[in-house]
Design an enzyme around this catalytic site. Structure first.
Site, short mmCIF file in Angstrom:
data_model
loop_
_atom_site.label_atom_id
_atom_site.label_comp_id
_atom_site.label_asym_id
_atom_site.label_seq_id
_atom_site.Cartn_x
_atom_site.Cartn_y
_atom_site.Cartn_z
N LYS A 13 0.70 -1.26 -0.14
CA LYS A 13 -0.01 0.14 0.16
C LYS A 13 0.82 1.19 0.10
CE LYS A 13 -1.88 -0.74 4.02
NZ LYS A 13 -1.15 -1.91 4.49
N ARG A 88 -8.03 1.62 10.32
CA ARG A 88 -7.64 0.02 10.62
C ARG A 88 -8.58 -0.79 11.69
NH1 ARG A 88 -1.90 0.77 9.76
NH2 ARG A 88 -0.67 -1.15 9.97
N ARG A 127 11.97 -6.78 4.26
CA ARG A 127 12.05 -5.26 4.66
C ARG A 127 12.96 -4.81 5.79
NH1 ARG A 127 6.21 -2.28 5.36
NH2 ARG A 127 6.59 -3.26 7.47
N ARG A 129 12.09 -3.56 9.09
CA ARG A 129 11.75 -2.45 9.79
C ARG A 129 12.07 -3.04 11.20
NH1 ARG A 129 6.43 0.15 7.95
NH2 ARG A 129 5.88 -0.92 9.91
N ARG A 140 1.01 -8.64 14.19
CA ARG A 140 0.39 -7.69 13.33
C ARG A 140 -0.58 -8.47 12.35
NH1 ARG A 140 5.83 -5.20 11.43
NH2 ARG A 140 4.45 -4.22 9.71
#
Ligand code: AMP
Length: 186
Positions: A13, A88, A127, A129, A140
């Site tokens: 996104k 969310r 990724r 992070r 998550r």
């Protein structure tokens, strides 16, 4: 042009929002980015948010709405924007409805990026992070299933939802997204 980009963490996104926002010269509002900046500044609000973000939990709705109201008070959000990572929860979606109605802004089109869970874990691990460790990623994703997936039906019922296959290359998703938005009947 007003859009909500909806989908699980790692669906792409943010990347797609960046590309479109640059191309169309509109604001990209990422609540994840806003929170990371607030946390970096170590404000009272940042410290409150930090304990939730660090463990992969959602930041409480009231705190999120405070941030969103503040952001929508700025000049660049009066017309066109892409919301990425917000809402969310159903409560956030309802609060956003109220806010947009107060601001006399018409309701946005919602783009839902669909990606299979196993692909998401792989992407997020790559990724790297701080909140992308395997256990936090799984938390998550659990929370996404529980709290955020009800929004798909919420917006589908309103007939403002467009579905995009997010399990393709960045360029293909980008192309399909542009095509889908240009033929949009909303
Ligand atoms: P993101 O960059 O969108 O993956 O967001 C990173 C983290 O920020 C999430 O795991 C949540 O802890 C928090 N966060 C971002 N957006 C929201 C939101 N709309 N509601 C609650 N928490 C959020």
């Amino acid at each position: 042009m007003r859009f909500i980009f909806l989908g699980p963490p790692g669906a792409g996104k943010g990347t797609q929002a960046d590309i479109l926002a640059t191309r169309w010269q509109i604001s990209h509002i990422s609540t994840g980015d806003i929170l990371r900046n607030t946390i970096k500044e170590q404000t009272t609000l940042g410290l409150q948010a930090q304990k939730h973000v660090e463990v992969g939990e959602l930041v409480p709705d009231t705190l999120m709405m405070g941030l969103i109201r503040q952001r929508f008070g700025q000049q660049d959000t009066q017309q066109s924007w892409i919301l990425d990572g917000f809402p969310r929860t159903i409560a956030q979606a309802q609060a956003l409805d109220q806010l947009l109605s107060i601001l006399h802004q018409a309701h946005p089109t919602v783009i839902y990026f669909e990606v299979p869970p196993e692909v998401l874990v792989e992407r997020l691990l790559a990724r790297g992070r701080l909140d992308d460790t395997e256990s936090i990623i799984r938390r998550r994703l659990e929370i996404y299933d529980l709290e955020t997936t009800p929004l798909i039906d919420f917006y589908r019922r309103r007939r403002c939802l467009k579905q995009i296959n997010g399990n393709l290359s960045l360029d293909e998703v980008s192309k399909n997204l542009r095509k889908s938005l240009s033929t949009s009947s909303f």
